[in-house]
Design a protein around this motif. Structure first.
Motif, PDB file in Angstrom:
ATOM      1  N   SER A 414      13.323  -8.183  -9.361  1.00  0.00           N
ATOM      2  CA  SER A 414      12.592  -7.234  -9.113  1.00  0.00           C
ATOM      3  C   SER A 414      11.639  -6.997  -7.934  1.00  0.00           C
ATOM      4  CB  SER A 414      11.277  -7.046 -10.194  1.00  0.00           C
ATOM      5  OG  SER A 414      10.175  -7.382 -10.852  1.00  0.00           O
ATOM      6  N   LEU A 415      10.444  -8.137  -7.920  1.00  0.00           N
ATOM      7  CA  LEU A 415      10.309  -8.398  -7.016  1.00  0.00           C
ATOM      8  C   LEU A 415      10.606  -8.069  -5.517  1.00  0.00           C
ATOM      9  CD1 LEU A 415       8.201 -11.425  -7.776  1.00  0.00           C
ATOM     10  CD2 LEU A 415       7.123  -9.204  -7.530  1.00  0.00           C
ATOM     11  N   GLU A 416      12.172  -8.469  -5.461  1.00  0.00           N
ATOM     12  CA  GLU A 416      13.152  -9.178  -3.755  1.00  0.00           C
ATOM     13  C   GLU A 416      13.053  -7.166  -3.823  1.00  0.00           C
ATOM     14  OE1 GLU A 416      14.985 -12.638  -5.284  1.00  0.00           O
ATOM     15  OE2 GLU A 416      15.428 -12.320  -2.750  1.00  0.00           O
ATOM     16  N   SER A 417      14.043  -6.815  -5.549  1.00  0.00           N
ATOM     17  CA  SER A 417      13.942  -5.257  -5.259  1.00  0.00           C
ATOM     18  C   SER A 417      12.943  -4.339  -4.305  1.00  0.00           C
ATOM     19  CB  SER A 417      14.558  -4.389  -6.161  1.00  0.00           C
ATOM     20  OG  SER A 417      14.293  -4.499  -7.120  1.00  0.00           O
ATOM     21  N   ARG A 418      11.347  -4.767  -5.172  1.00  0.00           N
ATOM     22  CA  ARG A 418      10.845  -4.248  -3.830  1.00  0.00           C
ATOM     23  C   ARG A 418      10.378  -4.477  -2.793  1.00  0.00           C
ATOM     24  NH1 ARG A 418       6.558  -3.468  -6.513  1.00  0.00           N
ATOM     25  NH2 ARG A 418       6.660  -5.198  -8.280  1.00  0.00           N
ATOM     26  N   GLY A 419      10.972  -5.187  -2.167  1.00  0.00           N
ATOM     27  CA  GLY A 419      10.732  -5.777  -0.592  1.00  0.00           C
ATOM     28  C   GLY A 419       9.408  -6.347  -0.667  1.00  0.00           C
ATOM     29  N   ILE A 420       9.094  -7.238  -1.463  1.00  0.00           N
ATOM     30  CA  ILE A 420       7.823  -8.028  -1.811  1.00  0.00           C
ATOM     31  C   ILE A 420       8.350  -9.568  -1.076  1.00  0.00           C
ATOM     32  CG2 ILE A 420       5.947  -9.303  -3.085  1.00  0.00           C
ATOM     33  CD1 ILE A 420       5.590  -6.412  -4.618  1.00  0.00           C
ATOM     34  N   ALA A 421       7.227  -9.681   0.083  1.00  0.00           N
ATOM     35  CA  ALA A 421       7.340 -10.970   0.400  1.00  0.00           C
ATOM     36  C   ALA A 421       7.195 -12.201  -0.677  1.00  0.00           C
ATOM     37  CB  ALA A 421       6.612 -11.859   1.515  1.00  0.00           C
ATOM     38  N   VAL A 422       8.113 -13.055  -0.812  1.00  0.00           N
ATOM     39  CA  VAL A 422       8.069 -14.544  -2.071  1.00  0.00           C
ATOM     40  C   VAL A 422       8.783 -16.072  -0.701  1.00  0.00           C
ATOM     41  CG1 VAL A 422       9.107 -14.460  -4.077  1.00  0.00           C
ATOM     42  CG2 VAL A 422       9.204 -13.279  -3.834  1.00  0.00           C
ATOM     43  N   PHE A 423       7.310 -16.259  -1.217  1.00  0.00           N
ATOM     44  CA  PHE A 423       7.971 -17.925  -0.580  1.00  0.00           C
ATOM     45  C   PHE A 423       7.932 -18.567  -1.439  1.00  0.00           C
ATOM     46  CE2 PHE A 423       5.874 -22.112  -0.472  1.00  0.00           C
ATOM     47  CZ  PHE A 423       7.041 -22.447   1.046  1.00  0.00           C
ATOM     48  N   ASP A 424       9.087 -18.966  -2.129  1.00  0.00           N
ATOM     49  CA  ASP A 424       9.562 -19.548  -3.579  1.00  0.00           C
ATOM     50  C   ASP A 424       9.167 -21.271  -2.374  1.00  0.00           C
ATOM     51  OD1 ASP A 424      10.736 -21.259  -5.226  1.00  0.00           O
ATOM     52  OD2 ASP A 424      12.228 -19.936  -5.365  1.00  0.00           O
ATOM     53  N   ALA A 425       7.789 -22.197  -3.570  1.00  0.00           N
ATOM     54  CA  ALA A 425       7.992 -23.561  -3.345  1.00  0.00           C
ATOM     55  C   ALA A 425       8.801 -24.627  -4.174  1.00  0.00           C
ATOM     56  CB  ALA A 425       6.490 -24.136  -3.019  1.00  0.00           C
ATOM     57  N   VAL A 426       9.590 -23.934  -5.212  1.00  0.00           N
ATOM     58  CA  VAL A 426       9.819 -24.941  -6.347  1.00  0.00           C
ATOM     59  C   VAL A 426      11.444 -24.486  -6.369  1.00  0.00           C
ATOM     60  CG1 VAL A 426       7.628 -25.292  -7.036  1.00  0.00           C
ATOM     61  CG2 VAL A 426       8.571 -23.222  -7.630  1.00  0.00           C
ATOM     62  N   ASN A 427      11.640 -23.603  -5.735  1.00  0.00           N
ATOM     63  CA  ASN A 427      13.412 -23.263  -5.848  1.00  0.00           C
ATOM     64  C   ASN A 427      13.564 -22.643  -6.862  1.00  0.00           C
ATOM     65  OD1 ASN A 427      15.730 -23.124  -4.940  1.00  0.00           O
ATOM     66  ND2 ASN A 427      16.801 -25.070  -5.883  1.00  0.00           N
ATOM     67  N   ALA A 428      12.788 -21.504  -7.597  1.00  0.00           N
ATOM     68  CA  ALA A 428      12.896 -21.321  -9.056  1.00  0.00           C
ATOM     69  C   ALA A 428      14.413 -20.158  -8.955  1.00  0.00           C
ATOM     70  CB  ALA A 428      11.459 -20.404  -9.557  1.00  0.00           C
ATOM     71  N   GLY A 429      14.049 -19.224  -7.574  1.00  0.00           N
ATOM     72  CA  GLY A 429      15.072 -18.271  -7.428  1.00  0.00           C
ATOM     73  C   GLY A 429      16.347 -18.564  -7.073  1.00  0.00           C
ATOM     74  N   GLY A 430      16.683 -19.900  -6.321  1.00  0.00           N
ATOM     75  CA  GLY A 430      18.111 -20.139  -5.894  1.00  0.00           C
ATOM     76  C   GLY A 430      17.641 -19.582  -4.757  1.00  0.00           C
ATOM     77  N   ALA A 431      19.127 -20.015  -4.057  1.00  0.00           N
ATOM     78  CA  ALA A 431      19.710 -19.105  -2.520  1.00  0.00           C
ATOM     79  C   ALA A 431      18.207 -17.935  -2.003  1.00  0.00           C
ATOM     80  CB  ALA A 431      21.024 -19.352  -2.199  1.00  0.00           C
ATOM     81  N   PRO A 432      17.837 -18.417  -0.770  1.00  0.00           N
ATOM     82  CA  PRO A 432      16.990 -17.221  -0.510  1.00  0.00           C
ATOM     83  C   PRO A 432      17.604 -15.789  -0.443  1.00  0.00           C
ATOM     84  CG  PRO A 432      17.764 -19.172   1.171  1.00  0.00           C
ATOM     85  CD  PRO A 432      18.381 -19.337  -0.218  1.00  0.00           C
ATOM     86  N   GLY A 433      16.929 -15.133   0.092  1.00  0.00           N
ATOM     87  CA  GLY A 433      17.091 -13.936   0.044  1.00  0.00           C
ATOM     88  C   GLY A 433      16.678 -12.627   1.644  1.00  0.00           C
ATOM     89  N   ALA A 434      16.827 -11.684   1.492  1.00  0.00           N
ATOM     90  CA  ALA A 434      16.559 -11.345   2.952  1.00  0.00           C
ATOM     91  C   ALA A 434      14.264 -11.183   2.634  1.00  0.00           C
ATOM     92  CB  ALA A 434      16.635  -9.614   2.994  1.00  0.00           C
ATOM     93  N   HIS A 435      13.887 -11.155   1.782  1.00  0.00           N
ATOM     94  CA  HIS A 435      12.140 -11.334   1.931  1.00  0.00           C
ATOM     95  C   HIS A 435      11.897 -12.624   0.998  1.00  0.00           C
ATOM     96  CE1 HIS A 435      12.892  -7.059   2.698  1.00  0.00           C
ATOM     97  NE2 HIS A 435      13.922  -7.530   1.742  1.00  0.00           N
ATOM     98  N   ARG A 436      13.206 -13.345   0.354  1.00  0.00           N
ATOM     99  CA  ARG A 436      12.588 -14.572  -0.231  1.00  0.00           C
ATOM    100  C   ARG A 436      12.935 -16.074   0.298  1.00  0.00           C
ATOM    101  NH1 ARG A 436      14.915 -17.593  -3.870  1.00  0.00           N
ATOM    102  NH2 ARG A 436      16.596 -15.797  -4.302  1.00  0.00           N
ATOM    103  N   HIS A 437      11.934 -16.853   0.885  1.00  0.00           N
ATOM    104  CA  HIS A 437      11.886 -17.538   1.767  1.00  0.00           C
ATOM    105  C   HIS A 437      11.713 -18.844   0.802  1.00  0.00           C
ATOM    106  CE1 HIS A 437      11.622 -15.930   5.741  1.00  0.00           C
ATOM    107  NE2 HIS A 437      11.496 -14.714   5.310  1.00  0.00           N
ATOM    108  N   ARG A 438      12.139 -20.610   0.995  1.00  0.00           N
ATOM    109  CA  ARG A 438      12.007 -21.171   0.164  1.00  0.00           C
ATOM    110  C   ARG A 438      11.920 -22.145   0.826  1.00  0.00           C
ATOM    111  NH1 ARG A 438      17.544 -23.137  -3.154  1.00  0.00           N
ATOM    112  NH2 ARG A 438      18.818 -23.242  -0.966  1.00  0.00           N
ATOM    113  N   LEU A 439      10.731 -23.200   0.287  1.00  0.00           N
ATOM    114  CA  LEU A 439      10.210 -24.508   0.752  1.00  0.00           C
ATOM    115  C   LEU A 439      10.736 -25.085   1.693  1.00  0.00           C
ATOM    116  CD1 LEU A 439       7.241 -25.776   0.683  1.00  0.00           C
ATOM    117  CD2 LEU A 439       8.655 -27.378   0.422  1.00  0.00           C
TER     118      LEU A 439
END
Ligand SMILES: NC(=O)c1ccc[n+]([C@@H]2O[C@H](COP(=O)([O-])OP(=O)(O)OC[C@H]3O[C@@H](n4cnc5c(N)ncnc54)[C@H](O)[C@@H]3O)[C@@H](O)[C@H]2O)c1
Length: 439
Positions: A414-439
C-alpha cells in the motif's frame, strides 16, 4: 554422607525428579528453563533480584514473550514453581542454575558483577552434594577462575563437596521451532562426575538422549558458546561488507546469497542488515577479545566484524539520504517512518537495538522520526518517548520515506502504490520496485 553417597543420592533425586531446582535470574534464559523443569515434574524455585519480576510470576503471569501465562499459572497454582527475591528460599535446592546478565561496559570490558552477585547468593545456601551450573554466556575460565573461588570461600571444595559445571544457553527468543526441549545442549563439568550429574538433569528436559553433548571441561563449553556467537557476528559482517560492494557494482546481494545458498554443503546463508543487536551477538565476542588480551593475543576477526557491523547503521542512513536526494528532499526536516524497533523480528527486546540506533542517528541529523513495532509500544529517543504507530496508521502514512529496519508483516504494497519511498534494509518486501530500494 561420604562423597560417593552424596553423588548417588543426588543422581537418584535427579533421575526420579524428586530434586528441587533453583534458577537465579528469571529473564529470557532463566524463565523458560525454570518453567520447563517444573513442567517435567521438578520442584522449582526461581530467584530474581527484581521484585516486579517475582510479583508478576507469582501472580501466574509472565514478562517474557516466549513463556505464556497459561504455562506459568498452573505451575504456580500447584506449587511446582514459585519465584522469590529471598536468597534463603534457595536453601532447599539440590541444583542451582545461574542465568544472570553478562553485559560489557563502555570500554567493552566484561561486566561480571551480576554473575558475582548471583554466585555470592548461591554461596549463602551452598551445601554438600549440591550441583551448581552456570549458564550465562561468558569468557573461558569464568566457571573455574571466577565462580569456583567464590563458592569455595564457604570452605566446601568444588568437585568434592559440591559439583560445578558450565552449560551454555542456546535459547532463541521468538523461535517457535527450537526451544529448551529440542535444542542440543553442551555441558562441561569440573570433574566427570559434575558433567554426568548436569547431563542427567538436562536430559530430563529432552526426549532424545543424544541431545546433550558432554565436553571435557567448563572452559571448552564456555569457548564453544563464544565460537557460536562469534561465527554469527563474523558471517553477518561478511555479508554486510558484500552488500556495500554489490551496491557499488549494481549487483543485487540478496540474489547473490540465494544463489550461493543452493550449494548443499560448505555454505550457510547469512543476510545483511543494519547490524546485529540484542544481548548476545554484539556483546559476547568481546568477552573473548578481552580474555585473549591476557595471552597477548589480538582477536582480529572479532574487532573487524564489530567494526563493519557497527558501520551499517550509518551506511543505511547514507542510502536513505540518496533516496531522498532523488526526490530533492533533504534529510534535515524529512519525515521518516521506521518499521521495527526491537533488536530482531517478533520480539519485544530492545537491548542493543540497531533499529533504535538508526532512529537516533536520523534524529541527530534533523529528520522527524516516527516508528511502528507491534511488539514495542514505546521507545526512548534522546529525552523523548515515542509511541508506536499502529499497522493501520502505517498503511495510511504520508512520510517522505519509510525505512524497514526489522522484518515483519509490513503493508509495503500500500505504501508503494501511493508512491512513498521505501528503504528496505531487511528484504521484507522481496524484489525492489520503482519506489522501494533494498539494502
Ligand atoms: N537472551 C538470549 O537470547 C540469550 C541467549 C543465550 C544466552 N544468553 C545469556 O544468558 C544470560 C542471561 O541473559 P537474559 O537474556 O536471560 O537476561 P535478562 O536480562 O532477560 O534476565 C536476567 C534476569 O536476571 C536478574 N538478575 C540480575 N542480577 C541478578 C542476581 N544477582 N541474582 C538473581 N537474579 C538477577 C534480572 O533481574 C533479570 O530478570 C546472559 O549471559 C546472556 O548472554 C541470552
Amino acid at each position: 554422607m561420604t562423597a560417593a553417597a552424596n553423588v548417588s543420592f543426588l543422581s537418584q533425586r535427579l533421575s526420579s525428579r524428586d530434586a528441587t531446582v533453583g534458577v537465579l535470574g528469571l529473564g529470557y534464559v532463566g524463565l523458560p528453563l525454570a518453567i520447563s523443569f517444573a513442567e517435567v515434574g521438578y520442584q522449582v524455585v526461581g530467584f530474581d533480584v527484581s521484585d516486579a519480576v517475582v510479583a508478576t510470576l507469582n501472580s501466574g503471569s509472565s514478562h517474557i514473550d516466549d513463556v505464556t501465562p497459561s504455562r506459568v499459572g498452573p505451575l504456580v497454582a500447584n506449587n511446582s514453581f514459585r519465584a522469590t527475591a529471598v536468597v534463603h528460599d534457595l536453601s532447599t535446592c539440590d541444583v542451582v542454575f545461574i542465568c544472570v546478565p553478562t553485559p560489557f561496559d563502555k570500554a567493552k570490558t566484561p561486566d561480571l558483577s551480576f554473575v558475582e552477585s548471583a554466585t555470592r547468593s548461591v554461596a549463602k545456601v551452598l551445601r554438600k552434594g549440591m550441583l551448581v551450573v552456570l549458564q550465562s554466556t561468558t569468557y573461558p575460565g569464568t566457571t573455574t577462575e571466577f565462580v569456583r573461588p567464590i563458592l569455595e570461600e564457604t570452605g566446601l571444595r568444588a568437585g568434592a563437596d559440591f559439583h560445578l559445571a558450565f552449560s551454555p544457553e542456546r535459547v532463541d527468543p521468538g523461535n517457535t521451532r527450537w526451544n529448551v526441549r529440542n535444542t542440543p545442549k553442551v555441558v562441561g563439568g569440573l570433574t566427570p562426575t559434575c558433567t554426568e550429574l548436569a547431563k542427567t538433569l538436562l536430559l530430563s528436559l529432552m526426549d532424545d538422549p543424544t541431545l546433550v553433548r558432554t565436553v571435557e571441561s567448563p572452559d571448552v563449553a564456555e569457548m564453544a558458546k563464544l565460537l557460536e556467537n562469534t561465527y554469527r557476528a563474523v558471517n553477518i559482517a561478511l555479508v554486510n561488507e558484500l552488500a556495500q560492494l554489490c551496491n557499488e557494482m549494481g549487483i543485487d546481494v540478496w540474489s547473490v546469497i540465494d544463489a550461493a545458498a543452493t550449494k548443499p554443503f560448505g555454505f550457510q546463508a547469512f543476510y545483511p542488515g543494519i547490524g546485529p543487536g540484542g544481548h548476545c551477538i554484539p556483546v559476547d565476542p568481546f568477552y573473548l577479545a578481552w580474555k585473549a588480551r591476557e595471552y597477548d593475543f589480538q582477536t582480529r576477526f572479532i574487532e573487524l566484524a564489530a567494526d563493519i557491523n557497527d558501520q551499517m547503521a550509518a551506511y543505511a542512513i547514507a542510502r536513505m539520504q540518496d533516496m531522498l536526494n532523488e526526490r530533492s528532499i533533504s534529510l534535515r526536516g524529512a519525515s521518516i517512518l521506521c518499521l521495527g524497533a526491537a533488536f530482531k523480528r517478533g520480539v519485544s527486546d530492545v537491548r542493543n537495538s540497531r533499529a533504535i540506533h538508526v532512529m537516533e542517528l536520523l534524529r541527530d541529523r534533523g529528520a522527524r522520526v516516527t516508528y511502528c513495532d507491534p511488539h514495542v509500544p514505546h521507545v526512548r529517543l534522546g529525552g523523548d518517548t515515542l509511541q508506536s504507530l499502529s499497522i493501520d496508521d502505517v498503511a495510511k502514512v504520508n512520510a517522505d520515506l519509510v525505512a524497514v529496519l526489522v522484518g515483519g508483516e509490513w503493508p509495503l504494497a500500500s505504501l508503494e502504490s501511493r508512491g512513498i519511498a521505501v528503504f528496505d534494509a531487511v528484504n521484507a518486501g522481496g524484489a525492489p520496485g520503482a519506489h522501494r530500494h533494498r539494502l
